[in-house]
Write a protein that holds these residues in place. Structure first.
Motif, short mmCIF file in Angstrom:
data_model
loop_
_atom_site.label_atom_id
_atom_site.label_comp_id
_atom_site.label_asym_id
_atom_site.label_seq_id
_atom_site.Cartn_x
_atom_site.Cartn_y
_atom_site.Cartn_z
N VAL A 69 0.73 -1.16 -0.12
CA VAL A 69 0.06 0.03 0.10
C VAL A 69 0.82 1.30 -0.29
N PRO A 70 0.70 2.12 -0.92
CA PRO A 70 1.64 3.12 -1.11
C PRO A 70 1.43 4.48 0.05
N VAL A 71 1.96 4.28 1.06
CA VAL A 71 1.89 5.34 2.11
C VAL A 71 3.17 5.77 2.22
N LEU A 72 3.63 6.95 1.94
CA LEU A 72 5.05 7.49 1.84
C LEU A 72 5.52 7.28 3.23
N LEU A 73 4.90 7.62 4.39
CA LEU A 73 5.79 7.21 5.51
C LEU A 73 6.19 5.76 5.70
N GLY A 74 5.37 4.98 5.46
CA GLY A 74 5.66 3.58 5.62
C GLY A 74 6.53 3.09 4.69
N ARG A 75 6.65 3.66 3.60
CA ARG A 75 7.63 3.51 2.50
C ARG A 75 8.98 3.88 3.04
N ILE A 76 9.14 4.98 3.41
CA ILE A 76 10.44 5.52 4.27
C ILE A 76 10.85 4.53 5.44
N GLN A 77 10.11 4.50 6.31
CA GLN A 77 10.17 3.71 7.50
C GLN A 77 10.63 2.09 7.06
N THR A 78 10.06 1.70 6.15
CA THR A 78 10.39 0.41 5.68
C THR A 78 11.88 0.39 5.25
N ARG A 79 12.22 1.40 4.20
CA ARG A 79 13.31 1.32 3.54
C ARG A 79 14.37 1.50 4.44
N LEU A 80 14.44 2.54 5.67
CA LEU A 80 15.23 2.63 6.49
C LEU A 80 15.54 1.33 7.44
N PHE A 81 14.43 0.71 7.81
CA PHE A 81 14.40 -0.33 8.79
C PHE A 81 15.32 -1.16 8.09
N LEU A 82 15.00 -1.67 6.81
CA LEU A 82 15.58 -2.94 6.27
C LEU A 82 17.00 -2.57 5.84
N LEU A 83 17.33 -1.35 5.41
CA LEU A 83 18.78 -1.04 5.34
C LEU A 83 19.50 -1.10 6.80
N ALA A 84 18.85 -0.63 7.82
CA ALA A 84 19.64 -0.65 8.98
C ALA A 84 19.77 -2.11 9.41
N PHE A 85 18.88 -3.12 9.42
CA PHE A 85 19.05 -4.60 9.74
C PHE A 85 19.58 -5.50 8.47
N VAL A 86 19.03 -5.44 7.46
CA VAL A 86 19.53 -6.48 6.64
C VAL A 86 20.64 -5.69 5.69
N GLY A 87 20.80 -4.35 5.44
CA GLY A 87 21.85 -3.71 4.84
C GLY A 87 22.85 -3.84 5.58
N SER A 88 22.93 -3.73 6.97
CA SER A 88 23.99 -3.70 7.86
C SER A 88 24.72 -5.22 7.91
N ALA A 89 23.96 -6.29 7.81
CA ALA A 89 24.35 -7.56 8.13
C ALA A 89 25.04 -7.83 6.43
N VAL A 90 24.51 -7.48 5.50
CA VAL A 90 24.85 -7.93 4.15
C VAL A 90 26.29 -7.31 4.02
N THR A 91 26.27 -5.76 4.32
CA THR A 91 27.60 -5.09 4.24
C THR A 91 28.55 -5.80 5.21
N ALA A 92 28.42 -6.02 6.30
CA ALA A 92 29.45 -6.64 7.12
C ALA A 92 29.87 -8.11 6.50
N ILE A 93 29.05 -8.60 5.88
CA ILE A 93 29.58 -10.02 5.43
C ILE A 93 30.42 -9.73 3.84
N VAL A 94 29.91 -8.62 3.37
CA VAL A 94 30.32 -8.35 1.79
C VAL A 94 31.62 -7.68 1.67
N THR A 95 31.89 -6.81 2.70
CA THR A 95 33.14 -5.81 3.05
C THR A 95 34.51 -6.51 2.69
#
Length: 139
Positions: A2-28
């Motif tokens: 569902v295209p709610v702007l605040l939700g899209r921003i929250q989801t992006r930041l949440f996933l980058l913080a948790f999933v993105g950080s884990a992948v970055t730690a492995i890939v670096t």
């Protein structure tokens, strides 16, 4: 989603913080970059991502269902990745070391992007069953 702007921003930041950080730690270590550089790139993706979400939200207003097909979410990696690469090469993104090689940057960026996209379109729906019905808002 569902295209709610605040939700899209929250989801992006949440996933980058948790999933993105884990992948970055492995890939670096695999791409031969430093953690300072790759985490600076990850932070830049998060900051620029808020601006991208504003642009995507504006563009979605011209679509009848006001949402992107899932594949579009994956393909948005191309313009976002190219813009960030251009900013890195111009020195607009402060990194600990010099900007990584194009191959190292592409491997890191695409690994994070694909992991975040896969989690958002799959496992994210398990711990947050009402996430979709609340416009993507996590809070």
């Amino acid at each position: 989603m569902v295209p709610v702007l605040l939700g899209r921003i929250q989801t992006r930041l949440f996933l980058l913080a948790f999933v993105g950080s884990a992948v970055t730690a492995i890939v670096t270590p695999l791409v031969g970059a430093t953690y300072g550089t790759t985490f600076a790139i990850l932070a830049a993706v998060a900051v620029l991502g808020v601006g991208w979400e504003l642009l995507y939200h504006l563009l979605m207003q011209f679509r009848w269902e006001k949402d992107w097909p899932s594949l579009f979410g994956l393909l948005t990696a191309v313009p976002e990745g190219l813009l960030l690469w251009a900013l890195l090469k111009r020195g607009a993104v402060p990194t600990v070391d010099a900007a990584p090689s194009l191959a190292a940057y592409a491997a890191h960026f695409l690994a994070v992007w694909i992991a975040v996209w896969l989690v958002a379109n799959g496992p994210m729906r398990v711990p947050f069953p009402r996430w979709r019905f609340h416009g993507g808002r996590l809070i």
